[in-house]
Design an enzyme around this catalytic site. Structure first.
Site, PDB file in Angstrom:
ATOM      1  N   LEU A 221       2.646  -9.683 -10.451  1.00 22.06           N
ATOM      2  CA  LEU A 221       4.102  -9.588 -10.459  1.00 22.06           C
ATOM      3  C   LEU A 221       4.457  -8.378  -9.605  1.00 22.06           C
ATOM      4  O   LEU A 221       3.726  -7.382  -9.591  1.00 22.06           O
ATOM      5  CB  LEU A 221       4.651  -9.387 -11.873  1.00 22.06           C
ATOM      6  CG  LEU A 221       4.495 -10.542 -12.868  1.00 22.06           C
ATOM      7  CD1 LEU A 221       5.044 -10.123 -14.229  1.00 22.06           C
ATOM      8  CD2 LEU A 221       5.194 -11.800 -12.378  1.00 22.06           C
ATOM      9  N   ASP A 222       5.596  -8.448  -8.913  1.00 20.11           N
ATOM     10  CA  ASP A 222       6.038  -7.291  -8.144  1.00 20.11           C
ATOM     11  C   ASP A 222       6.245  -6.092  -9.065  1.00 20.11           C
ATOM     12  O   ASP A 222       6.484  -6.247 -10.269  1.00 20.11           O
ATOM     13  CB  ASP A 222       7.359  -7.596  -7.434  1.00 20.11           C
ATOM     14  CG  ASP A 222       7.211  -8.682  -6.382  1.00 20.11           C
ATOM     15  OD1 ASP A 222       6.111  -8.829  -5.834  1.00 20.11           O
ATOM     16  OD2 ASP A 222       8.209  -9.379  -6.119  1.00 20.11           O
ATOM     17  N   LYS A 223       6.202  -4.921  -8.496  1.00 20.12           N
ATOM     18  CA  LYS A 223       6.352  -3.688  -9.262  1.00 20.12           C
ATOM     19  C   LYS A 223       7.580  -3.716 -10.161  1.00 20.12           C
ATOM     20  O   LYS A 223       7.510  -3.377 -11.353  1.00 20.12           O
ATOM     21  CB  LYS A 223       6.435  -2.494  -8.307  1.00 20.12           C
ATOM     22  CG  LYS A 223       6.707  -1.157  -8.988  1.00 20.12           C
ATOM     23  CD  LYS A 223       6.829  -0.034  -7.981  1.00 20.12           C
ATOM     24  CE  LYS A 223       7.149   1.287  -8.667  1.00 20.12           C
ATOM     25  NZ  LYS A 223       7.289   2.403  -7.694  1.00 20.12           N
TER      26      LYS A 223
ATOM     27  N   ARG B 299      12.531 -14.264  -4.883  1.00 19.25           N
ATOM     28  CA  ARG B 299      13.456 -13.347  -4.208  1.00 19.25           C
ATOM     29  C   ARG B 299      13.899 -13.915  -2.861  1.00 19.25           C
ATOM     30  O   ARG B 299      15.084 -13.865  -2.501  1.00 19.25           O
ATOM     31  CB  ARG B 299      12.798 -11.982  -4.041  1.00 19.25           C
ATOM     32  CG  ARG B 299      12.417 -11.332  -5.362  1.00 19.25           C
ATOM     33  CD  ARG B 299      11.432 -10.176  -5.181  1.00 19.25           C
ATOM     34  NE  ARG B 299      12.009  -9.079  -4.422  1.00 19.25           N
ATOM     35  CZ  ARG B 299      11.302  -8.016  -4.019  1.00 19.25           C
ATOM     36  NH1 ARG B 299      10.005  -7.937  -4.294  1.00 19.25           N
ATOM     37  NH2 ARG B 299      11.894  -7.058  -3.334  1.00 19.25           N
TER      38      ARG B 299
END
Length: 358
Positions: free
Chosen positions: A181-183, A286
């Site tokens: 998962l992205d930060k 996104r």
């Protein structure tokens, strides 16, 4: 002759070779990280090397001589030691990489730990474990935590926390991490606890048999059909290599990507959307939401801005489901959005009951 009698045995961190050199274990559809770290990760304490240059070394550049004398470390790491004054030539620091070595020079090298060298060390970081058995665990990752060490984030990652939490993690590539998962994305992730399960999970993800559902808080009220499917390929943005973009595969490299979207609730300022991944491309939700004209709240990289009191991208991995690779049991997990995102929804007067999606 060169005297290497004082060369100590280097303490190797368990599992480090698998993390760095195990290219076959790289994460599916994720950004790779840290491949230049090489053997530098072996240093956990300062070590000393004492070398006496011989005739074969005479005339060599100092950085090339160091690479010859200490071959298990990268040239960039050794050059950094030179810049730090950690290399003494005849008792003096400050020699340049281009300085010429002379036969008989006494060279002392302090092999200091770097950020990279400590990237794969255990760190006692609390984790929200929502399920665990002998084969795997499900983590509810907080926003702000990086999954895997990379430039700018060499510590404090999920990998560091897993190494401290489970002794078996050190024996697995990437401590058992099979997806990312992205930060600034919060929510559910699966992590393997033994190698056969890890291999099986990678295959499940590649076969698209791991079902991942997210909720996204995005700018602008939703219009048109309540459900939409975006099936646009994603690749590096040819105008900005730091981000991804919808691309034309006839002109730019990329991979097929598909996301299903369903409107949950509208607000005057934006919308809450349920997102189902069919592929796992970097920044997929996104990018696809931005392509629809609905960049995520606070996602500056793709056109969003802080709103509703939320200052990290409005994306949460709400639901995770798959057939357990060992027991064969169908399993699913649900984690409601954390407080910051829940408060943002309230600030926009969005009161959808997300428990209905569990």
């Amino acid at each position: 002759m060169r005297d290497q009698s004082q060369r100590p045995t280097l303490p190797i961190q368990a599992g480090s070779v698998g993390f760095i050199h195990g290219r076959q274990d790289s994460l599916p559809d994720g950004d790779d990280a840290g491949e230049d770290a090489a053997a530098d990760i072996a240093i956990s304490e300062w070590e000393s090397r004492a070398i006496t240059a011989d005739m074969a070394d005479h005339g060599l550049r100092l950085d090339k001589a160091l690479a010859k004398w200490v071959p298990e470390f990268s040239r960039s790491y050794l050059q950094a030691l030179l810049e730090q004054g950690a290399v003494l030539v005849n008792g003096k620091a400050g020699s340049k990489a281009s300085a010429k070595v002379k036969a008989g020079d006494a060279v002392a090298v302090e092999l200091r730990p770097t950020q990279q060298s400590q990237a794969f060390l255990p760190q006692d970081i609390p984790l929200d474990v929502v399920y665990e058995d002998a084969y795997l665990c499900i983590i509810n990752k907080p926003a702000g935590m990086v999954v895997h060490p990379a430039p700018g984030n060499w510590s404090g990652t999920l990998l560091n926390a897993l190494l401290a939490r489970d002794a078996k993690a050190a024996q697995l590539p990437r401590a058992g991490i099979v997806h990312r998962l992205d930060k600034d994305t919060s929510g559910l992730m699966v992590v393997a606890r033994e190698r056969q399960t890890m291999d099986a999970l990678v295959k499940l993800i590649a076969a698209r048999d791991v079902h991942r559902n997210y909720v996204a808080l995005a700018h602008k009220p939703w219009s048109g059909d309540a459900t939409k499917t975006v099936a646009h390929p994603i690749g590096r943005d040819p105008r900005n290599r730091l981000r991804m973009a919808v691309v034309d595969l006839a002109q730019h490299p990329g991979k097929a990507a598909r996301t299903d979207f369903r409107l949950l609730a509208n607000a005057d300022e934006g919308c809450l959307v349920y997102c189902s991944l069919h592929t796992g491309r970097t920044h997929q939700i996104r990018v696809h939401m931005a392509s629809l004209g609905h960049p995520l709240v606070a996602d500056a990289l793709y056109g969003g801005s802080a709103a509703a009191g939320l200052e990290r991208q409005g994306l949460h991995a709400l639901r995770l489901a798959f057939v357990h690779p060992v027991t064969g049991q169908g399993m699913s997990w649900f984690a409601p959005p954390p407080q910051d995102m829940a408060q943002a929804m309230e600030n926009w007067d969005i009161r959808y009951n997300l428990q209905e999606l569990a």
